[in-house]
Design a protein around this motif. Structure first.
Motif, PDB file in Angstrom:
ATOM      1  N   CYS A 235       7.270   3.309   2.028  1.00  0.00           N
ATOM      2  CA  CYS A 235       6.454   2.303   1.354  1.00  0.00           C
ATOM      3  C   CYS A 235       7.278   1.033   1.202  1.00  0.00           C
ATOM      4  N   VAL A 236       6.638   0.013   0.679  1.00  0.00           N
ATOM      5  CA  VAL A 236       7.334  -1.238   0.370  1.00  0.00           C
ATOM      6  C   VAL A 236       8.016  -1.082  -0.992  1.00  0.00           C
ATOM      7  N   TYR A 237       9.207  -1.663  -1.120  1.00  0.00           N
ATOM      8  CA  TYR A 237       9.951  -1.561  -2.375  1.00  0.00           C
ATOM      9  C   TYR A 237      10.197  -2.939  -2.968  1.00  0.00           C
ATOM     10  N   ILE A 248       6.408   0.159  -4.426  1.00  0.00           N
ATOM     11  CA  ILE A 248       5.193  -0.587  -4.751  1.00  0.00           C
ATOM     12  C   ILE A 248       4.013   0.173  -4.159  1.00  0.00           C
ATOM     13  N   ALA A 249       3.131   0.646  -5.004  1.00  0.00           N
ATOM     14  CA  ALA A 249       1.979   1.416  -4.532  1.00  0.00           C
ATOM     15  C   ALA A 249       0.863   0.509  -4.030  1.00  0.00           C
ATOM     16  N   MET A 270      10.763  -6.544   6.592  1.00  0.00           N
ATOM     17  CA  MET A 270       9.531  -6.344   5.838  1.00  0.00           C
ATOM     18  C   MET A 270       8.681  -7.604   5.718  1.00  0.00           C
ATOM     19  N   LEU A 271       9.303  -8.771   5.676  1.00  0.00           N
ATOM     20  CA  LEU A 271       8.538 -10.009   5.482  1.00  0.00           C
ATOM     21  C   LEU A 271       7.436 -10.207   6.519  1.00  0.00           C
ATOM     22  N   PRO A 272       7.707 -10.083   7.834  1.00  0.00           N
ATOM     23  CA  PRO A 272       6.606 -10.282   8.792  1.00  0.00           C
ATOM     24  C   PRO A 272       5.478  -9.274   8.654  1.00  0.00           C
ATOM     25  N   LYS A 273       5.763  -8.092   8.126  1.00  0.00           N
ATOM     26  CA  LYS A 273       4.716  -7.087   7.915  1.00  0.00           C
ATOM     27  C   LYS A 273       3.803  -7.513   6.766  1.00  0.00           C
ATOM     28  N   ASN A 304      -1.981   8.944  -1.022  1.00  0.00           N
ATOM     29  CA  ASN A 304      -0.949   9.710  -1.728  1.00  0.00           C
ATOM     30  C   ASN A 304       0.428   9.063  -1.678  1.00  0.00           C
ATOM     31  N   ILE A 305       0.640   8.159  -0.741  1.00  0.00           N
ATOM     32  CA  ILE A 305       1.943   7.514  -0.579  1.00  0.00           C
ATOM     33  C   ILE A 305       1.726   6.220   0.202  1.00  0.00           C
ATOM     34  N   GLY A 306       2.775   5.433   0.358  1.00  0.00           N
ATOM     35  CA  GLY A 306       2.663   4.175   1.084  1.00  0.00           C
ATOM     36  C   GLY A 306       2.294   3.026   0.163  1.00  0.00           C
ATOM     37  N   THR A 307       2.218   1.842   0.742  1.00  0.00           N
ATOM     38  CA  THR A 307       1.833   0.646  -0.003  1.00  0.00           C
ATOM     39  C   THR A 307       0.546   0.083   0.573  1.00  0.00           C
ATOM     40  N   THR A 308      -0.451  -0.074  -0.280  1.00  0.00           N
ATOM     41  CA  THR A 308      -1.742  -0.650   0.116  1.00  0.00           C
ATOM     42  C   THR A 308      -1.808  -2.092  -0.344  1.00  0.00           C
ATOM     43  N   ILE A 309      -2.219  -2.968   0.553  1.00  0.00           N
ATOM     44  CA  ILE A 309      -2.412  -4.380   0.211  1.00  0.00           C
ATOM     45  C   ILE A 309      -3.894  -4.696   0.393  1.00  0.00           C
TER      46      ILE A 309
END
Length: 311
Positions: A235-237, A248-249, A270-273, A304-309
């Protein structure tokens, strides 16, 4: 069945860094992608090509050094070659994995061109390093050709090329037709083959396009329900790499922009993502972007995991 349309962006770890490593890596990648198909998603897949295009560029350059009659391949041709052989491995391995599960869905690779602006500022400030280490003499030859090089003390020099912003995906209607037909499509590999349009003629550009940037654009152009960006973290932190690092959820677009202004995301990783997710969601506000690792994507799409935007 009404499948949700998804663009999946694969990073370096999904492909490996050599031809033999790629063969092994795509077997694991195919299982993760097949899990998504089995879960009811229609996939359009894009992928990185950094190690692959660099390897091809080095090989063609060395061929010219040994056999002068062979001309070095321009970057646009190297990009096309990488799309072909990466796509070949993904489509064949994924097709086999799907058939082993009793799923008969065509998988195809589209050789994809992406237009760029010849006056993009990236051409005046190249940032993407490619190819082998060169001697000072070889570097000077490249400079005389009008190319950029960067010195690595104790190692030598390497070629540096531009990473312009993508404008249009030339084959987007072909991709859309296949996606609307429920097929699995592999497109825009390595960011797409960068081309400049001159009076209806497409001319290859000496550049590469960020695969995250094209993933966001591809998802927006197809009005996909979800953009999934697979990377090497679950995930993103916030405060990544620091003792105060926290996962970060979920993020809204405005929260993501605020975090960017705080310098939370590293340039080139991570920035370009995050920027790709923002670009997509500003055009498709009903969608969502998901950033996670390939090993966790099956659970991540369930929330259940990862970061959703989200918008």
């Amino acid at each position: 069945m009404n499948r949700k349309k998804v663009v999946v962006s694969l990073g370096h770890d999904a492909l490996g860094y050599t031809t033999s490593a790629q063969k092994d890596a795509v077997k694991v990648t195919a299982k993760a992608l097949a899990d998504l198909v089995e879960a009811g998603y229609q996939l359009t897949i894009t992928h990185s090509n950094g190690p692959q295009v660099s390897m091809i560029h080095k090989a063609m350059t060395e061929l010219h050094r040994v056999y002068m009659d062979y001309t070095p391949a321009p970057m646009c041709v190297c990009s096309a070659m990488s799309q072909g052989y990466v796509g070949y491995d993904i489509q064949n391995t994924l097709r086999s994995e799907l058939l082993s599960r009793g799923i008969s869905i065509p998988v195809s690779t589209i050789l994809t061109q992406v237009t760029v602006d010849p006056y993009d500022e990236a051409f005046y400030e190249p940032s993407k390093v490619i190819g082998r280490y060169m001697s000072k003499e070889d570097a000077e030859i490249e400079i005389k050709k009008g190319n950029y090089v960067k010195e690595y003390p104790g190692k030598g020099f390497r070629r540096v090329i531009a990473a312009p912003t993508p404008i249009d995906i030339v084959e987007i209607e072909t991709i859309r037709t296949l996606a609307d037909g429920g097929q699995v499509v592999i497109a825009c590999g390595g960011g797409g083959i960068p081309v400049i349009e001159q009076q209806h003629i497409l001319k290859g550009a000496s550049a590469v396009i960020e695969k995250d940037a094209i993933a966001g654009k591809l998802a927006a152009d197809l009005a996909c329900d979800v953009l999934i960006i697979l990377t090497n973290v679950d995930c993103v932190y916030r405060n990544f790499g620091a003792p105060t690092q926290t996962p970060i959820a979920s993020l809204s677009v405005s929260e993501a922009k605020e975090a960017i202004s705080q310098g939370q995301f590293e340039a080139g990783t991570m920035l370009p993502k995050i920027e790709a997710a923002i670009d997509y969601l500003e055009k498709v506000p009903h969608g969502k972007a998901l950033i996670t690792s390939m090993s966790q994507v099956k659970d991540a799409v369930k929330g259940n995991i990862g970061t959703t935007i989200h918008a």
